[in-house]
Design a protein around this motif. Structure first.
Motif, PDB file in Angstrom:
ATOM      1  N   GLY A 105       0.791  -1.225   0.000  1.00 37.47           N
ATOM      2  CA  GLY A 105       0.000   0.000   0.000  1.00 37.47           C
ATOM      3  C   GLY A 105       0.817   1.266   0.000  1.00 37.47           C
ATOM      4  O   GLY A 105       0.268   2.356  -0.110  1.00 37.47           O
ATOM      5  N   ALA A 106       2.132   1.151   0.094  1.00 41.22           N
ATOM      6  CA  ALA A 106       2.987   2.346   0.094  1.00 41.22           C
ATOM      7  C   ALA A 106       3.216   2.829  -1.340  1.00 41.22           C
ATOM      8  O   ALA A 106       3.255   2.039  -2.276  1.00 41.22           O
ATOM      9  N   SER A 107       3.354   4.110  -1.492  1.00 40.82           N
ATOM     10  CA  SER A 107       3.698   4.690  -2.786  1.00 40.82           C
ATOM     11  C   SER A 107       5.204   4.571  -2.985  1.00 40.82           C
ATOM     12  O   SER A 107       5.977   4.769  -2.058  1.00 40.82           O
ATOM     13  N   LEU A 108       5.613   4.251  -4.207  1.00 38.29           N
ATOM     14  CA  LEU A 108       7.027   4.141  -4.523  1.00 38.29           C
ATOM     15  C   LEU A 108       7.350   5.112  -5.647  1.00 38.29           C
ATOM     16  O   LEU A 108       6.854   4.971  -6.764  1.00 38.29           O
ATOM     17  N   LEU A 109       8.137   6.113  -5.350  1.00 35.75           N
ATOM     18  CA  LEU A 109       8.599   7.083  -6.337  1.00 35.75           C
ATOM     19  C   LEU A 109      10.098   6.908  -6.497  1.00 35.75           C
ATOM     20  O   LEU A 109      10.840   6.946  -5.516  1.00 35.75           O
ATOM     21  N   ILE A 110      10.519   6.695  -7.729  1.00 34.92           N
ATOM     22  CA  ILE A 110      11.936   6.573  -8.034  1.00 34.92           C
ATOM     23  C   ILE A 110      12.316   7.736  -8.933  1.00 34.92           C
ATOM     24  O   ILE A 110      11.731   7.922  -9.998  1.00 34.92           O
ATOM     25  N   PHE A 111      13.267   8.519  -8.491  1.00 39.37           N
ATOM     26  CA  PHE A 111      13.803   9.589  -9.332  1.00 39.37           C
ATOM     27  C   PHE A 111      14.966   9.018 -10.133  1.00 39.37           C
ATOM     28  O   PHE A 111      15.956   8.568  -9.564  1.00 39.37           O
ATOM     29  N   ALA A 112      14.829   9.033 -11.453  1.00 35.44           N
ATOM     30  CA  ALA A 112      15.908   8.608 -12.344  1.00 35.44           C
ATOM     31  C   ALA A 112      16.757   9.839 -12.620  1.00 35.44           C
ATOM     32  O   ALA A 112      16.568  10.546 -13.611  1.00 35.44           O
ATOM     33  N   ASN A 113      17.683  10.105 -11.726  1.00 37.05           N
ATOM     34  CA  ASN A 113      18.510  11.304 -11.796  1.00 37.05           C
ATOM     35  C   ASN A 113      19.536  11.201 -12.926  1.00 37.05           C
ATOM     36  O   ASN A 113      19.732  10.140 -13.502  1.00 37.05           O
ATOM     37  N   LYS A 114      20.144  12.296 -13.210  1.00 37.99           N
ATOM     38  CA  LYS A 114      21.214  12.416 -14.208  1.00 37.99           C
ATOM     39  C   LYS A 114      20.703  12.249 -15.636  1.00 37.99           C
ATOM     40  O   LYS A 114      21.454  11.871 -16.534  1.00 37.99           O
ATOM     41  N   GLN A 115      19.425  12.527 -15.876  1.00 38.45           N
ATOM     42  CA  GLN A 115      18.879  12.417 -17.218  1.00 38.45           C
ATOM     43  C   GLN A 115      19.484  13.441 -18.173  1.00 38.45           C
ATOM     44  O   GLN A 115      19.337  13.320 -19.385  1.00 38.45           O
ATOM     45  N   ASP A 116      20.187  14.431 -17.635  1.00 39.40           N
ATOM     46  CA  ASP A 116      20.863  15.423 -18.463  1.00 39.40           C
ATOM     47  C   ASP A 116      22.214  14.920 -18.971  1.00 39.40           C
ATOM     48  O   ASP A 116      22.871  15.584 -19.766  1.00 39.40           O
ATOM     49  N   ILE A 117      22.620  13.723 -18.559  1.00 41.84           N
ATOM     50  CA  ILE A 117      23.907  13.161 -18.964  1.00 41.84           C
ATOM     51  C   ILE A 117      23.673  12.058 -19.982  1.00 41.84           C
ATOM     52  O   ILE A 117      22.891  11.121 -19.738  1.00 41.84           O
ATOM     53  N   GLN A 118      24.349  12.156 -21.100  1.00 44.28           N
ATOM     54  CA  GLN A 118      24.225  11.152 -22.155  1.00 44.28           C
ATOM     55  C   GLN A 118      24.636   9.779 -21.634  1.00 44.28           C
ATOM     56  O   GLN A 118      25.635   9.655 -20.912  1.00 44.28           O
ATOM     57  N   GLY A 119      23.844   8.768 -21.955  1.00 38.14           N
ATOM     58  CA  GLY A 119      24.152   7.403 -21.546  1.00 38.14           C
ATOM     59  C   GLY A 119      23.472   6.960 -20.267  1.00 38.14           C
ATOM     60  O   GLY A 119      23.584   5.796 -19.884  1.00 38.14           O
ATOM     61  N   SER A 120      22.763   7.866 -19.599  1.00 38.57           N
ATOM     62  CA  SER A 120      22.057   7.460 -18.378  1.00 38.57           C
ATOM     63  C   SER A 120      20.880   6.563 -18.749  1.00 38.57           C
ATOM     64  O   SER A 120      20.309   6.685 -19.829  1.00 38.57           O
TER      65      SER A 120
END
Length: 80
Positions: free
Chosen positions: A12-27
């Motif tokens: 029942g918990a919410s799960l938020l994942i931030f996919a950081n570094k999207q400004d870097i090529q190859g992430s």
């Protein structure tokens, strides 16, 4: 990792994942991260979302927190 994400304590918990570094090529993209974590196999009652972001530019951060607040709020009102 699957065992921990699917644990009964997190039901029942919410799960938020931030996919950081999207400004870097190859992430890894949010879709690629979902595949690596096998999130599609998670219990369908579990609410989750991956948001691409860049902590450097701030892009995606508000979108992620907005989703989290809305997701939690929608279930709080269901309990009334």
């Amino acid at each position: 990792m699957e065992t921990r994400l699917n644990g009964k304590r997190l039901s029942g918990a919410s799960l938020l994942i931030f996919a950081n570094k999207q400004d870097i090529q190859g992430s890894l993209s949010p879709d690629e991260i979902a595949k690596v974590l096998n999130l599609e196999a998670m219990d369908k009652s579990r609410h989750w979302r991956i948001v691409g972001c860049s902590a450097y530019t701030g892009e995606g951060l508000l979108e992620g927190f907005d989703w989290l607040v809305q997701d939690i709020a929608s279930r709080i009102y269901m309990l009334d």
